[in-house]
Write an enzyme that holds these catalytic residues in place. Structure first.
Site, PDB file in Angstrom:
ATOM      1  N   GLY A   1       0.834  -1.213   0.000  1.00 26.37           N
ATOM      2  CA  GLY A   1       0.000   0.000   0.000  1.00 26.37           C
ATOM      3  C   GLY A   1       0.863   1.255   0.000  1.00 26.37           C
ATOM      4  O   GLY A   1       1.886   1.303   0.673  1.00 26.37           O
TER       5      GLY A   1
ATOM      6  N   ARG B   1       0.790  -4.831  -5.053  1.00 23.68           N
ATOM      7  CA  ARG B   1       0.989  -6.012  -4.210  1.00 23.68           C
ATOM      8  C   ARG B   1       1.246  -7.150  -5.185  1.00 23.68           C
ATOM      9  O   ARG B   1       0.493  -7.333  -6.130  1.00 23.68           O
ATOM     10  CB  ARG B   1      -0.255  -6.293  -3.372  1.00 23.68           C
ATOM     11  CG  ARG B   1      -0.636  -5.102  -2.465  1.00 23.68           C
ATOM     12  CD  ARG B   1      -1.734  -5.483  -1.498  1.00 23.68           C
ATOM     13  NE  ARG B   1      -2.301  -4.322  -0.829  1.00 23.68           N
ATOM     14  CZ  ARG B   1      -1.782  -3.732   0.248  1.00 23.68           C
ATOM     15  NH1 ARG B   1      -0.671  -4.202   0.779  1.00 23.68           N
ATOM     16  NH2 ARG B   1      -2.381  -2.689   0.796  1.00 23.68           N
TER      17      ARG B   1
ATOM     18  N   THR C   1       4.355   2.574   5.477  1.00 27.40           N
ATOM     19  CA  THR C   1       2.967   2.102   5.552  1.00 27.40           C
ATOM     20  C   THR C   1       2.238   2.974   6.565  1.00 27.40           C
ATOM     21  O   THR C   1       2.820   3.337   7.600  1.00 27.40           O
ATOM     22  CB  THR C   1       2.849   0.617   5.976  1.00 27.40           C
ATOM     23  OG1 THR C   1       1.497   0.363   6.394  1.00 27.40           O
ATOM     24  CG2 THR C   1       3.780   0.232   7.101  1.00 27.40           C
TER      25      THR C   1
ATOM     26  N   ASP D   1       0.119   2.012   8.499  1.00 19.99           N
ATOM     27  CA  ASP D   1      -0.333   1.190   9.629  1.00 19.99           C
ATOM     28  C   ASP D   1       0.569   1.240  10.857  1.00 19.99           C
ATOM     29  O   ASP D   1       0.169   0.826  11.938  1.00 19.99           O
ATOM     30  CB  ASP D   1      -0.475  -0.273   9.187  1.00 19.99           C
ATOM     31  CG  ASP D   1      -1.533  -0.455   8.118  1.00 19.99           C
ATOM     32  OD1 ASP D   1      -2.290   0.496   7.867  1.00 19.99           O
ATOM     33  OD2 ASP D   1      -1.605  -1.550   7.527  1.00 19.99           O
TER      34      ASP D   1
ATOM     35  N   ASP E   1       3.049  -0.659  11.769  1.00 24.30           N
ATOM     36  CA  ASP E   1       2.985  -2.005  12.363  1.00 24.30           C
ATOM     37  C   ASP E   1       4.191  -2.867  12.002  1.00 24.30           C
ATOM     38  O   ASP E   1       4.069  -4.080  11.860  1.00 24.30           O
ATOM     39  CB  ASP E   1       1.693  -2.706  11.916  1.00 24.30           C
ATOM     40  CG  ASP E   1       1.633  -2.899  10.407  1.00 24.30           C
ATOM     41  OD1 ASP E   1       2.452  -2.300   9.686  1.00 24.30           O
ATOM     42  OD2 ASP E   1       0.769  -3.658   9.952  1.00 24.30           O
TER      43      ASP E   1
HETATM   44  O1  F6P Z   1      -1.420  -1.633   4.664  1.00 22.88           O
HETATM   45  C1  F6P Z   1      -1.954  -0.398   4.417  1.00 22.88           C
HETATM   46  C2  F6P Z   1      -3.449  -0.501   4.225  1.00 22.88           C
HETATM   47  O2  F6P Z   1      -3.927   0.800   3.919  1.00 22.88           O
HETATM   48  C3  F6P Z   1      -4.248  -1.070   5.384  1.00 22.88           C
HETATM   49  O3  F6P Z   1      -4.488  -0.137   6.398  1.00 22.88           O
HETATM   50  C4  F6P Z   1      -5.485  -1.515   4.692  1.00 22.88           C
HETATM   51  O4  F6P Z   1      -6.131  -2.547   5.384  1.00 22.88           O
HETATM   52  C5  F6P Z   1      -4.969  -2.005   3.365  1.00 22.88           C
HETATM   53  O5  F6P Z   1      -3.744  -1.334   3.137  1.00 22.88           O
HETATM   54  C6  F6P Z   1      -5.872  -1.774   2.185  1.00 22.88           C
HETATM   55  O6  F6P Z   1      -5.272  -2.309   1.067  1.00 22.88           O
HETATM   56  P1  F6P Z   1      -5.730  -2.026  -0.437  1.00 22.88           P
HETATM   57  O7  F6P Z   1      -5.424  -0.597  -0.745  1.00 22.88           O
HETATM   58  O8  F6P Z   1      -4.929  -2.972  -1.248  1.00 22.88           O
HETATM   59  O9  F6P Z   1      -7.196  -2.268  -0.459  1.00 22.88           O
END
Ligand code: F6P
Length: 324
Positions: free
Chosen positions: A13, A74, A128, A130, A132
């Site tokens: 992301g 991804r 990120t 997050d 995390d």
């Molecule tokens: O890892 C970052 C993040 O924004 C998370 O907070 C969220 O759950 C996920 O990516 C969403 O992913 P995508 O943009 O692929 O839907």
């Protein structure tokens, strides 16, 4: 070891501040006389040979831009050794001798595998929203995402108050509690629901009713999204069906991922991008740039390949105590 040519990509992301890190990598590398290849769309783009040569101007005027100029993706393929071998062959074919990866724990795992399996020099920069990643206090993008979410919740609070309503506001973070906890404290949320926590619906209702009894005109419950976005609708239905309580749902979603990076994100990303290149020059790899005791430094990359929920759940209690 002196590298003459490095590659850089973003993976997973996107997060505000990634561009500041790209700029710092490119400018530091050029300062040291290196060539830099930008790899578009993460590991997937690497496997397709999506390369652009970076120069001083290609990273001009991007500090303030959200997203990533290199774009990202991804790439499930990259979990397979055969694709990683192909990636190394492609990079060597281009003359790329080392790779800097900006992303989360999954992206770091891919980078680490390149190093373990093919002795390919790699450096990770944590990016990120997050926050995390293990062994770092900070990941690029978290501060901006929190500020964006706070602004959104403040707006929701205005209308919630006007109509004397309760809102379930769902924030991003997948399995991470970090955004939810900080936003919850900063917006005076009446409750914060953590990703894997069993929801005590009765307690939510009792708290809201106690607030109404002492004259409150609105309640905000911050819901950490958990593995699948939309969890708030389930909670909304239970509150309605079992307790006859109406709650509105607002899912903040990807607005938290975009936007101009905050000063904090620009500052940390600039330092991390610079340190990533300086570390490669000193022969320090595989490493990741991290924040430790408030300072940007490095650690061995495997220390950062675990997803970690910093889970400072004391902030949940803080929000609750301050909003009674
Ligand atoms: O890892 C970052 C993040 O924004 C998370 O907070 C969220 O759950 C996920 O990516 C969403 O992913 P995508 O943009 O692929 O839907």
């Amino acid at each position: 070891m002196t590298f003459k040519h490095i590659g850089i990509l973003c993976s997973g992301g996107d997060s505000p501040g990634m561009n500041c890190a790209i700029r710092a990598v490119v400018r530091t590398a050029i300062h040291h006389g290196m060539q830099v290849t930008g790899i578009r769309r993460g590991y997937a783009g690497l496997l397709r040979g999506e390369f652009i040569q970076m120069n001083l101007s290609s990273v001009g005027n991007i500090l303030q831009r959200g997203g990533t100029i290199l774009q990202t993706s991804r790439s499930p393929e990259f979990a397979k050794a055969e694709f990683r071998k192909r990636a190394v062959d492609i990079m060597k074919g281009q003359g790329i001798e080392a790779l800097i990866v900006i992303g989360g724990d999954g992206s770091f795992k891919g980078a680490m595998a390149l190093c373990e399996e093919h002795n390919f020099p790699v450096v990770g920069i944590p990016g990120t929203i997050d926050n995390d990643i293990s062994n770092t206090e900070y990941t690029i993008g978290f501060d901006t995402a929190v500020e964006t979410a706070i602004e959104a919740v403040d707006r929701i609070r205005d209308t919630a108050h006007s109509h004397a309503r309760t809102f379930l506001v769902e924030v991003m973070g997948r399995n991470s509690s970090a955004i939810a906890l900080k936003v919850g404290v900063c917006t005076g949320a009446e409750n914060i629901l953590l990703p894997h926590e069993k929801v005590d619906h009765k307690k939510i209702v009792d708290d809201i009713q106690r607030g109404i009894a002492r004259g409150k005109e609105s309640s905000i419950i911050i819901v950490a999204e958990g593995p699948v976005s939309g969890r708030s609708y389930e909670i909304q239905n239970i509150l309605k069906d079992l307790y006859h309580m109406d709650a509105h749902v607002a899912i903040l979603g990807h607005i938290q991922r975009g936007g101009s990076p905050s000063g904090e994100d620009r500052f940390i990303a600039s330092q991390m991008g610079n340190l990533a290149v300086e570390s490669l020059i000193k022969g320090e790899y595989p490493i990741a740039t991290i924040v430790k005791s408030g300072k940007v430094t490095i650690t061995e990359l495997p220390n950062c390949t675990k997803k970690e929920d910093h889970n400072f759940s004391e902030y949940k209690d803080l929000a609750h105590t301050l909003s009674i």
